[in-house]
Design an enzyme around this catalytic site. Structure first.
Site, mmCIF file in Angstrom:
data_model
loop_
_atom_site.group_PDB
_atom_site.id
_atom_site.type_symbol
_atom_site.label_atom_id
_atom_site.label_comp_id
_atom_site.label_asym_id
_atom_site.label_seq_id
_atom_site.Cartn_x
_atom_site.Cartn_y
_atom_site.Cartn_z
ATOM 1 N N ILE A 15 48.501 33.699 36.413
ATOM 2 C CA ILE A 15 48.544 35.387 36.809
ATOM 3 C C ILE A 15 48.258 36.030 38.240
ATOM 4 O O ILE A 15 47.211 34.955 38.684
ATOM 5 C CB ILE A 15 47.409 35.099 36.014
ATOM 6 N N PHE A 16 48.689 36.341 38.725
ATOM 7 C CA PHE A 16 48.595 37.126 40.133
ATOM 8 C C PHE A 16 47.208 38.017 39.736
ATOM 9 O O PHE A 16 47.959 39.124 39.578
ATOM 10 C CB PHE A 16 50.348 37.738 40.253
ATOM 11 N N GLY A 17 47.042 38.131 41.195
ATOM 12 C CA GLY A 17 45.624 39.186 41.599
ATOM 13 C C GLY A 17 46.575 39.892 43.263
ATOM 14 O O GLY A 17 46.171 38.614 43.611
ATOM 15 N N TYR A 18 46.457 40.833 43.235
ATOM 16 C CA TYR A 18 46.297 41.204 44.832
ATOM 17 C C TYR A 18 44.876 42.337 45.171
ATOM 18 O O TYR A 18 44.548 42.758 46.134
ATOM 19 C CB TYR A 18 47.454 41.918 44.382
ATOM 20 N N GLY A 19 43.921 42.510 44.229
ATOM 21 C CA GLY A 19 42.901 43.012 44.406
ATOM 22 C C GLY A 19 41.519 42.616 43.875
ATOM 23 O O GLY A 19 41.151 41.086 44.989
ATOM 24 N N SER A 20 40.592 42.483 43.625
ATOM 25 C CA SER A 20 39.964 42.193 43.090
ATOM 26 C C SER A 20 39.491 40.756 42.492
ATOM 27 O O SER A 20 38.133 40.031 42.409
ATOM 28 C CB SER A 20 38.534 43.121 42.219
ATOM 29 N N GLU A 95 40.980 45.234 33.117
ATOM 30 C CA GLU A 95 42.550 45.301 33.803
ATOM 31 C C GLU A 95 42.826 47.268 33.168
ATOM 32 O O GLU A 95 42.825 47.735 33.479
ATOM 33 C CB GLU A 95 42.456 44.786 33.812
#
Length: 208
Positions: A15-20, A95
């Site tokens: 799972i890729f996260g780019y914010g919080s 989300e």
């Protein structure tokens, strides 16, 4: 993507996260990797009326916008076995239901050159979302961030934590959009806190 959409034989998911998600995943995972995805740029174009804002004053949070020349850095998490269903149930509420994001699968490229690309799940808010705010100047976005807060804290915290993550884990990357907005927010408070000085009054002038 929902838990029932994962093939039964699937025992691992990235799972890729780019914010919080880069600093606050809040789900159990096996391991994490810093890296990037191609074909997208990170932008503070999505509204948030729950976590970092409210119905009257929606905050500004990041989403991904397609750009074939761009890449976005962040953190990917590997979830395995029972963690897959648990993390997706949690993220679906965080989300999708409350954030308005949809899911896509992308190629995640780890910063560690020893590892090849990994297929990863990512959450993206598109322009057809009712709380999508769209483009604005850095100053306009900063002004909005400076006054907004929601159930998990002030919008400024979201911005600063994301900028700090980039400096700590991706110091070689210049995220102009992110850092320009951070600078604009800091400038707002420098102006507010700057003392007022009347340069026309001599220093030795006495009252009375």
């Amino acid at each position: 993507m929902k838990p029932q959409d994962i093939p039964k034989e699937k025992s691992s998911l990235w799972i890729f996260g780019y914010g919080s998600l880069v600093w606050k995943p809040d789900f159990a995972y096996k391991k994490s990797k810093v890296g990037y995805i191609k074909g997208y740029k990170r932008r503070f174009w999505h509204g948030d009326d729950f976590y970092r804002g409210d119905k009257e004053h929606p905050g500004r949070v990041v989403t991904l916008v397609e750009d074939q020349e761009a890449c976005t850095w962040g953190m990917a998490y590997e979830v395995t076995d029972s963690q897959i269903e648990e993390s997706l149930q949690y993220l679906n509420m965080r989300e999708v239901v409350l954030g308005g994001y949809i899911t896509q699968m992308v190629d995640f490229i780890p910063k560690d050159k020893c590892q090849g690309p990994l297929l990863a799940l990512v959450y993206i808010a598109t322009s057809n979302n009712p709380i999508y705010l769209g483009p604005a100047s850095d100053k306009e976005i900063a002004a909005q961030i400076a006054i907004c807060s929601g159930n998990t804290g002030h919008n400024i915290e979201y911005l600063i934590r994301l900028a700090d993550f980039m400096r700590l884990y991706c110091p070689e990357v210049e995220d102009e959009h992110l850092f320009s907005i951070e600078a604009a927010v800091l400038n707002i408070f420098n102006v507010i806190l700057k003392p007022s000085v009347d340069h026309n009054v001599p220093k030795d002038k006495k009252s009375g």
